[in-house]
Scaffold this active site. Structure first.
Site, PDB file in Angstrom:
ATOM      1  N   TYR A 744      -2.309   1.190  -0.840  1.00 12.44           N
ATOM      2  CA  TYR A 744      -0.688   1.511  -0.730  1.00 12.44           C
ATOM      3  C   TYR A 744       0.053   0.347  -0.165  1.00 12.44           C
ATOM      4  O   TYR A 744      -0.348  -0.170   1.103  1.00 12.44           O
ATOM      5  CB  TYR A 744      -0.694   2.536   0.217  1.00 12.44           C
ATOM      6  CG  TYR A 744       0.641   3.350   0.676  1.00 12.44           C
ATOM      7  CD1 TYR A 744       1.848   2.801  -0.155  1.00 12.44           C
ATOM      8  CD2 TYR A 744       0.776   3.925   1.785  1.00 12.44           C
ATOM      9  CE1 TYR A 744       3.048   3.513   0.139  1.00 12.44           C
ATOM     10  CE2 TYR A 744       1.816   4.412   2.198  1.00 12.44           C
ATOM     11  CZ  TYR A 744       3.005   4.395   1.490  1.00 12.44           C
ATOM     12  OH  TYR A 744       4.369   4.648   1.845  1.00 12.44           O
ATOM     13  N   SER A 745       0.985  -0.020  -0.701  1.00 13.37           N
ATOM     14  CA  SER A 745       1.826  -1.173  -0.268  1.00 13.37           C
ATOM     15  C   SER A 745       1.082  -2.336   0.016  1.00 13.37           C
ATOM     16  O   SER A 745       0.384  -2.911  -1.045  1.00 13.37           O
ATOM     17  CB  SER A 745       2.678  -0.683   0.920  1.00 13.37           C
ATOM     18  OG  SER A 745       3.508  -1.562   1.454  1.00 13.37           O
ATOM     19  N   TYR A 746       1.234  -2.946   0.905  1.00 10.71           N
ATOM     20  CA  TYR A 746       0.278  -4.256   1.224  1.00 10.71           C
ATOM     21  C   TYR A 746      -1.391  -3.963   0.798  1.00 10.71           C
ATOM     22  O   TYR A 746      -1.817  -5.002   0.428  1.00 10.71           O
ATOM     23  CB  TYR A 746       0.443  -4.678   2.626  1.00 10.71           C
ATOM     24  CG  TYR A 746      -0.485  -5.856   3.175  1.00 10.71           C
ATOM     25  CD1 TYR A 746       0.020  -7.038   3.488  1.00 10.71           C
ATOM     26  CD2 TYR A 746      -1.806  -5.595   3.417  1.00 10.71           C
ATOM     27  CE1 TYR A 746      -0.711  -8.140   3.881  1.00 10.71           C
ATOM     28  CE2 TYR A 746      -2.703  -6.637   4.233  1.00 10.71           C
ATOM     29  CZ  TYR A 746      -1.908  -8.025   4.246  1.00 10.71           C
ATOM     30  OH  TYR A 746      -2.685  -9.090   4.662  1.00 10.71           O
ATOM     31  N   GLY A 748      -2.236  -2.817  -1.476  1.00  6.23           N
ATOM     32  CA  GLY A 748      -2.575  -2.879  -3.171  1.00  6.23           C
ATOM     33  C   GLY A 748      -3.010  -4.221  -3.450  1.00  6.23           C
ATOM     34  O   GLY A 748      -3.977  -4.391  -4.167  1.00  6.23           O
ATOM     35  N   VAL A 771      -0.052   0.870  -5.402  1.00  5.91           N
ATOM     36  CA  VAL A 771       1.118   1.952  -5.026  1.00  5.91           C
ATOM     37  C   VAL A 771       2.367   1.162  -4.425  1.00  5.91           C
ATOM     38  O   VAL A 771       2.094   0.503  -3.264  1.00  5.91           O
ATOM     39  CB  VAL A 771       0.779   2.763  -3.988  1.00  5.91           C
ATOM     40  CG1 VAL A 771       1.806   3.848  -3.694  1.00  5.91           C
ATOM     41  CG2 VAL A 771      -0.546   3.762  -4.632  1.00  5.91           C
TER      42      VAL A 771
END
Length: 934
Positions: A744-746, A748, A771
């Site tokens: 998720y976010s970073y 990823g 994500v």
């Protein structure tokens, strides 16, 4: 002369109120800024676009599917179609599940014989895999419209007549693919005149709307009706308010809003979130608000009362907060609301648990009849099928004469499918006979749910029924499942175990499909489940028996068997710490402490991320422990394990350091391939707790947590060190592939690197989910200074709003670190600080952890590739969703050996996994896992 067509409405608005405004706050507006157009400016834009549409040379009355997410795009497209002599059909957000999306679009194409779509780049991206569509981009149309800038302010392609088709609305499609309700100029204007009279709309009114324009309530009730009366309007993308509920009050204050709309579940969210915002007390002038409409589902009286109390508390002149709460009933087929109640909760007590729906708007009639024959009137105060008629009722379902005919009875009465009671001229709902259940305002099809529930081992085929049911005090609608078991509940020795397994499977399917487990599951002997001559079970009869106690014996028998099964695995808590924890678990889950076993798992009982924080706080108070790290609750969710850990705290030296393990098991049940999720840039994993619950009894769910939270653990010094650590931990947990990893976010880019590492070792990685993160992050990492990192974390934790973060950054960046923290600390809601058990020192340390991850990303340059990628995208932190997808995320195509899949998910960057959106995210995420064969 009164307008007789929608064209007349727009012309009248320009002639009589040329300087009144249509205002918009988009999902990507910086600091939720308002963009406004006068009626004159809007009319000019719409007619230029209409003139460009006329160049398509489509026959008068041709249908155009209008598909946008922003209010202004939808609004101007609809008016342009009407002016050009075309009929707009408003398309809500398409399913992210490819098979359902393709099926729906094919259904619409066949229904209309051909399909012309007007959308933007993002919409076209979603439709690109479907053949046979004529897709036009709004950007191209706007460019063409520039050639017609001198179009007359009253230009139309052809004059419409009152009974011409005007706008098509898709029904929910909850019982299969959508039907299309046809509204003419006459039905829409009849509704608008009546609504305006009911609301008391004038040219001085100011409307605030955050219902999607693809819904009849957003398009007709909150736009065309106010436009007819010259009311100025403010249309706000729902994500703006859901991500920061204070924006709702700010906009009411700033625009002196007097009429707005919010369904029950959003009233509950607004009240719940605003109640915690002690920093907002006395901040707003809310005296302009005179009416709050609510619909979509029954309005809980207590919820509405709490909402009024909270608004009084946050207003700086609470004695002037006095407005009507108006619970309404309506459907797409009736141009949204057609029956409204009205109560001022500041001075009146509601009579019932749910607000009364009151009386019909002018021109509308209502009656309650026997649902069996659909004709025989019920007596005053008796429950029956609610029917309505009037000039605002739709004329037909498009190309579906059978559905149209079955929806009406003699006299032009429309069968709503709801059960109601009319008493002294006022109506209230008593249930529904429709094949849907409405959860937080979203309709789910009961036949589809029943189809999946029928597959459970232990259920007799075709002897299962689900019925909507709302228990006293319940915030939203639920449902009950009745079924005939394949085993004998009286004489089968294995009945307790079989019943437990059957009910567990029924609950799992229900949660995955409609986000809630059944309120009750009732096994009924086949001999008592009567079928109609058509072979259908009567849901209404079973539900009536259940409510009246006729099935109480079966309920008790099931409870006894389930209790017996539980006792076979029940382990009596044996130590003081175990007994104390059993009591705490019982309190959180409203259980008897004697029912809590020493081997009960906190998350399998239903624990959420908020519950984890509550358990931590109560454990420390009850057991006399100064500090229980959240990570230890996450890794020791079983009563006996957590008790053993706590006992160890009493005998462990203060300087003892636990060995770091990056993997946190959030859910361990199920036989499918495990999923591993990498933390976002804040390093923590609490955000995944609610998501993990949806995978119970399906697949284990593990989360990676960054190093450095515990005393004695150093921060990661590089991306390579982090990736090596995570890949090794993943192999220890699951020695062999195939693997599934997401970030998720970073997280990823970390997940991508871990997947690469595993593939380089010869392992198969079948799923890599990224994500809302692009591959190139180093520039962004260099942009984030300490102040930015601290404010991002504070926003992520709910200590400040996104607007606060944007506003504070330039003010704080030159100040000392301690002073910056102090400013944020003073702004944070005390209740939220208490929930998180934060101290200034802990917050400072957390910022340092996040900063270490930023440092690891500064030199990161993506390279290489993996077998396949699934990229999930939501509204970004900055800029438009289209630019985010096309200019940032699609760069992942260079790093995948197969073309990546790009999947749209609801919510914004920081909210897509919160309570409001996680139920939809898990469905989309699961569908991609299944598409990859996992």
């Amino acid at each position: 002369m009164h307008p007789r067509t929608l064209n007349d409405v727009l012309l009248q608005s320009v002639e009589r109120w040329p300087d009144h405004e249509l205002s918009f706050v988009s999902s990507t507006a910086p600091n939720s800024s308002i963009q406004s157009k006068t009626f004159t400016e809007f009319n000019h834009n719409a007619r230029c676009l209409a003139r460009a549409l006329a160049e398509w040379q489509k026959p008068f009355g041709s249908i155009v599917v209008v598909y946008f997410s922003e209010h202004e795009d939808n609004m101007v497209a609809v008016w342009a179609c009407i002016i050009a002599g075309l009929v707009p059909c408003l398309q809500p957000a398409l399913s992210a599940q490819q098979s359902h999306k393709e099926g729906h679009v094919a259904h619409i194409r066949n229904l209309f014989s051909s399909t012309v779509w007007l959308t933007n780049e993002s919409g076209a991206e979603q439709l690109q895999s479907i053949e046979g569509l004529e897709i036009h981009l709004m950007s191209t149309l706007r460019q063409s419209a520039l050639a017609f800038d001198n179009v007359a302010p009253n230009w139309i392609a052809r004059a419409s007549k009152p009974d011409d088709d005007a706008i098509l609305f898709l029904t929910s499609g909850s019982t299969g693919f959508s039907k299309v309700a046809v509204h003419t100029h006459r039905t829409i204007l009849s509704a608008c005149y009546a609504k305006g009279a009911n609301y008391g709309l004038t040219s001085r009114s100011q409307i605030l709307n955050w219902v999607g324009f693809d819904h009849a309530a957003g398009a007709v009730e909150m736009h065309v009706a106010p436009l007819l009366f010259g009311s100025s309007q403010l249309h706000v993308h729902a994500s703006v308010i859901l991500s920061d509920v204070a924006q709702f009050l700010r906009l009411i204050d700033e625009k002196s809003v007097d009429v707005s709309f919010a369904p029950n579940f959003l009233l509950a969210k607004l009240a719940r979130d605003l109640e915690r915002r002690t920093d907002l007390v006395g901040r707003f002038d809310l005296s302009s608000l005179r009416r709050m409409n609510s619909g979509g589902e029954a309005v809980v009286s207590k919820t509405a009362q709490t909402f009024v109390e909270v608004l009084k508390k946050l207003s700086y002149n609470p004695e002037r907060v006095s407005f009507i709460t108006s619970a309404g009933f309506g459907m797409t087929e009736t141009c949204a609301g057609c029956i409204y109640g009205a109560i001022n909760l500041a001075f009146q007590e509601p009579k019932y648990e749910f607000l009364e729906l009151g009386e019909p708007i002018p021109g509308c009639e209502m009656r309650v009849v026997n649902p069996e024959d659909g004709m025989t009137p019920r007596q005053d105060g008796e429950s029956g099928e609610l029917q309505v008629r009037g000039p605002m009722v739709f004329v037909r379902y498009y190309n579906n004469p059978e559905a149209t005919a079955s929806s009406f009875v003699d006299g032009g009465w429309y069968r709503t499918g709801d059960m109601g009671i009319i008493e002294n001229g006022s109506m209230r709902l008593s249930g529904r006979i429709k094949d849907t259940v409405i959860v937080h305002g979203v309709s789910y099809g009961i036949p589809e749910l029943e189809t999946h529930l029928q597959t459970v081992q232990g259920v007799t085929h075709s002897f299962l029924a689900a019925a909507p049911y709302r228990a006293a005090g319940q915030e939203t609608e639920g449902f009950v499942v009745f079924y005939a078991p394949t085993f004998d509940l009286q004489n089968d020795d294995d009945a307790p175990a079989k019943l437990t397994e059957t009910h567990r499977a029924l609950k799992d399917i229900a949660v995955r499909m409609i986000t809630l487990p059944p309120q009750s599951i009732v096994p009924v002997p086949m001999s008592e489940m009567e079928k109609t001559t058509l072979g259908k079970l009567s849901r209404s009869r079973l539900l009536s028996q259940f409510i009246q106690g006729g099935l109480a014996g079966h309920v008790k028998r099931a409870d006894d068997l389930l209790s017996k099964a539980r006792k076979t695995t029940f382990v009596e808590p044996s130590t003081d710490d175990e007994r104390a924890l059993a009591s705490l678990y019982a309190g959180i889950f409203s259980m008897d402490s004697r029912e809590v076993s020493a081997n009960d798992n906190f998350f399998e009982l239903g624990g959420t991320s908020i519950d984890v924080i509550r358990l931590k706080r109560e454990c420390e108070m009850r057991l006399g422990v100064s500090e229980i790290p959240i990570i230890q609750i996450l890794t020791h969710p079983v009563v006996s394990d957590l008790a053993a850990y706590i006992a160890g705290l009493h005998s462990t030296d203060d300087g003892h350091t636990h060995e770091y393990d990056p993997i946190i098991p959030l859910q361990l049940t199920g036989s499918k391939t495990s999923i591993f999720f990498v933390h976002p840039g804040v390093g923590e994993v609490l955000i995944f707790v609610n998501l993990a619950k949806y995978f119970q009894n399906e697949r284990p769910f593990y989360a990676f947590r960054a190093r450095g939270f515990e005393s004695g653990h150093p921060f990661f010094a590089s991306m390579d060190e982090m990736v090596s650590c995570y890949a090794a931990a993943m192999k220890r947990t699951q020695p062999h592939g195939p693997y599934a990893i997401a970030g998720y976010s970073y997280g990823g880019v970390v997940a991508f690197e871990v997947a690469k590492r595993l593939e380089s070792q010869g392992d198969e990685v079948k799923f890599v989910g990224l994500v809302n993160i692009p591959p190139h992050i180093s520039d962004r990492m260099h942009e984030i200074d300490w102040t930015g990192g601290m404010l991002n974390l504070a926003y992520f934790l709910g200590l400040i709003t996104k607007g606060d973060a944007d506003r504070l950054h330039p003010q704080l960046k030159e100040r000392a670190r301690e002073e910056q923290l102090s400013v944020v600390w003073e702004m944070a809601p005390p209740g939220r600080l208490a929930e998180l058990q934060l101290t200034p020192e802990k917050l400072d340390h957390w910022v340092a952890i996040a900063g270490s991850l930023i440092e690891c990303g500064k030199d990161y340059t993506p390279s290489g590739d993996v077998a396949a990628l699934d990229v999930f995208f939501a509204i970004p932190l900055r800029g438009s969703k289209d630019d985010w997808l096309n200019k940032q995320l699609k760069a992942w195509g260079q790093f995948s050996r197969d073309s990546p899949q790009y999947i749209d998910v609801p919510g914004q960057h920081y909210t897509l996994m919160d309570h409001e959106h996680v139920s939809q995210f898990q469905k989309v995420f699961r569908s991609r896992l299944e598409a990859r064969g996992l």
